[in-house]
Design a protein around this motif. Structure first.
Motif, short mmCIF file in Angstrom:
data_model
loop_
_atom_site.label_atom_id
_atom_site.label_comp_id
_atom_site.label_asym_id
_atom_site.label_seq_id
_atom_site.Cartn_x
_atom_site.Cartn_y
_atom_site.Cartn_z
N MET A 34 0.86 -1.19 0.00
CA MET A 34 0.00 0.00 0.00
C MET A 34 0.89 1.23 0.00
SD MET A 34 -2.99 -1.46 0.23
CE MET A 34 -4.07 -0.09 0.59
N GLY A 35 0.55 2.18 -0.83
CA GLY A 35 1.37 3.38 -0.92
C GLY A 35 0.55 4.65 -0.79
N TRP A 36 1.23 5.70 -0.35
CA TRP A 36 0.68 7.05 -0.38
C TRP A 36 1.53 7.89 -1.34
CZ3 TRP A 36 -3.80 8.72 1.65
CH2 TRP A 36 -4.39 8.00 2.68
N PHE A 37 0.82 8.62 -2.18
CA PHE A 37 1.45 9.52 -3.14
C PHE A 37 0.81 10.88 -2.99
CE2 PHE A 37 3.91 6.58 -5.82
CZ PHE A 37 3.42 5.37 -5.36
N ARG A 38 1.44 11.90 -3.55
CA ARG A 38 0.83 13.23 -3.52
C ARG A 38 1.14 13.97 -4.81
NH1 ARG A 38 4.57 16.06 1.21
NH2 ARG A 38 6.50 16.26 -0.03
N GLN A 39 0.25 14.90 -5.12
CA GLN A 39 0.42 15.71 -6.32
C GLN A 39 0.05 17.14 -6.00
OE1 GLN A 39 -1.58 14.24 -9.83
NE2 GLN A 39 -0.21 15.41 -11.15
N ALA A 40 1.03 18.03 -6.10
CA ALA A 40 0.80 19.45 -5.90
C ALA A 40 0.45 20.10 -7.23
CB ALA A 40 2.06 20.09 -5.31
N PRO A 41 -0.21 21.26 -7.20
CA PRO A 41 -0.59 21.93 -8.45
C PRO A 41 0.63 22.18 -9.34
CG PRO A 41 -1.68 22.95 -6.58
CD PRO A 41 -0.70 21.96 -6.02
N GLY A 42 0.51 21.79 -10.60
CA GLY A 42 1.57 22.02 -11.55
C GLY A 42 2.77 21.09 -11.42
N LYS A 43 2.67 20.10 -10.54
CA LYS A 43 3.78 19.18 -10.34
C LYS A 43 3.34 17.75 -10.62
CE LYS A 43 6.36 21.93 -6.99
NZ LYS A 43 7.08 21.91 -5.68
N GLU A 44 4.33 16.89 -10.80
CA GLU A 44 4.04 15.49 -11.04
C GLU A 44 3.69 14.79 -9.72
OE1 GLU A 44 6.89 14.72 -14.94
OE2 GLU A 44 7.34 13.74 -13.04
N ARG A 45 2.95 13.72 -9.85
CA ARG A 45 2.63 12.91 -8.68
C ARG A 45 3.91 12.26 -8.15
NH1 ARG A 45 -2.77 9.33 -8.87
NH2 ARG A 45 -3.40 11.35 -9.71
N GLU A 46 4.07 12.27 -6.84
CA GLU A 46 5.31 11.75 -6.26
C GLU A 46 5.04 10.81 -5.09
OE1 GLU A 46 7.67 14.95 -4.72
OE2 GLU A 46 6.24 15.44 -3.13
N PHE A 47 5.97 9.91 -4.90
CA PHE A 47 5.91 8.94 -3.82
C PHE A 47 6.08 9.64 -2.47
CE2 PHE A 47 6.49 5.06 -1.58
CZ PHE A 47 7.57 5.23 -0.73
N VAL A 48 5.29 9.18 -1.48
CA VAL A 48 5.41 9.69 -0.12
C VAL A 48 5.85 8.58 0.84
CG1 VAL A 48 4.17 10.71 1.83
CG2 VAL A 48 3.66 11.47 -0.51
N ALA A 49 5.10 7.49 0.87
CA ALA A 49 5.40 6.39 1.79
C ALA A 49 4.68 5.14 1.31
CB ALA A 49 4.95 6.73 3.21
N ALA A 50 5.19 3.98 1.75
CA ALA A 50 4.55 2.72 1.40
C ALA A 50 4.80 1.70 2.49
CB ALA A 50 5.06 2.20 0.06
N ILE A 51 3.92 0.70 2.53
CA ILE A 51 4.05 -0.35 3.53
C ILE A 51 3.65 -1.68 2.91
CG2 ILE A 51 1.68 0.03 4.39
CD1 ILE A 51 2.82 -0.55 7.24
N ARG A 52 4.40 -2.70 3.25
CA ARG A 52 4.06 -4.04 2.82
C ARG A 52 3.04 -4.59 3.81
NH1 ARG A 52 3.22 -8.30 0.27
NH2 ARG A 52 4.84 -9.61 -0.65
N TRP A 53 1.87 -4.98 3.29
CA TRP A 53 0.77 -5.29 4.18
C TRP A 53 1.12 -6.43 5.13
CZ3 TRP A 53 -3.72 -2.40 3.82
CH2 TRP A 53 -4.71 -2.75 4.73
N SER A 55 4.23 -7.89 6.05
CA SER A 55 5.41 -7.78 6.92
C SER A 55 5.46 -6.48 7.70
CB SER A 55 6.68 -7.91 6.10
OG SER A 55 6.82 -6.80 5.23
N GLY A 56 4.77 -5.46 7.19
CA GLY A 56 4.86 -4.15 7.81
C GLY A 56 6.10 -3.36 7.42
N TYR A 57 6.89 -3.90 6.49
CA TYR A 57 8.07 -3.16 6.02
C TYR A 57 7.64 -1.83 5.43
CZ TYR A 57 12.15 -1.87 3.30
OH TYR A 57 13.20 -1.18 2.78
N ARG A 58 8.36 -0.77 5.75
CA ARG A 58 7.99 0.60 5.34
C ARG A 58 9.09 1.26 4.53
NH1 ARG A 58 6.18 -0.56 10.39
NH2 ARG A 58 4.12 0.22 11.04
N ALA A 59 8.68 2.20 3.69
CA ALA A 59 9.62 3.04 2.96
C ALA A 59 9.05 4.45 2.91
CB ALA A 59 9.83 2.51 1.54
N TYR A 60 9.96 5.43 2.92
CA TYR A 60 9.55 6.83 2.93
C TYR A 60 10.36 7.62 1.92
CZ TYR A 60 7.36 5.74 7.42
OH TYR A 60 6.58 5.20 8.42
N ALA A 61 9.74 8.68 1.39
CA ALA A 61 10.49 9.66 0.63
C ALA A 61 11.35 10.46 1.60
CB ALA A 61 9.52 10.59 -0.10
N ASP A 62 12.50 10.90 1.11
CA ASP A 62 13.42 11.66 1.97
C ASP A 62 12.76 12.91 2.53
OD1 ASP A 62 16.45 10.97 0.03
OD2 ASP A 62 15.42 9.82 1.60
#
Length: 122
Positions: A34-53, A55-62
């Motif tokens: 499962m992932g969260w992404f975001r898109q600001a006006p005039g910008k491309e959609r970008e990765f925010v965070a994700a989790i493996r359902w 195992s619970g392993y997580r990843a984040y954007a810097d």
């Protein structure tokens, strides 16, 4: 049919917090990421965070490390994004997404929600 429904967006002052929720239905998601992404006006959609359902392993954007936390509630089929120390540059539409298999930080997810607006005022 997979459905993802986000909620929890709103208007908050800089330094404040919000918690986004994404309720997933239509499948057994134990093999999904499962992932969260975001898109600001005039910008491309970008990765925010994700989790493996499973195992619970997580990843984040810097840009959000140390401020945002992704978590899941298996019983409720819900993924959360706790956002603290919000900045005006976090203003965007936030989308929940899911895919079979491992986490990816690109847009290659199979199913997307409709998005929820987050606005951070300075």
């Amino acid at each position: 049919q997979v459905q993802l429904v986000e909620s929890g967006g709103g208007l908050v002052q800089a330094g404040g917090s919000l918690r986004l929720s994404c309720v997933a239905s239509g499948r057994t998601f134990s093999s999904y990421a499962m992932g969260w992404f975001r898109q600001a006006p005039g910008k491309e959609r970008e990765f925010v965070a994700a989790i493996r359902w499973s195992s619970g392993y997580r990843a984040y954007a810097d840009s959000v490390k140390g401020r945002f936390t992704i978590s899941r509630d298996n019983a409720k089929n819900t993924v959360y994004l706790q956002m603290n120390s919000l900045k005006p540059e976090d203003t965007a539409i936030y989308y929940c997404a899911t895919k079979i298999g491992d986490i990816m930080t690109t847009l290659q997810y199979d199913y997307w929600g409709q998005g929820t607006q987050v606005t951070v005022s300075s």
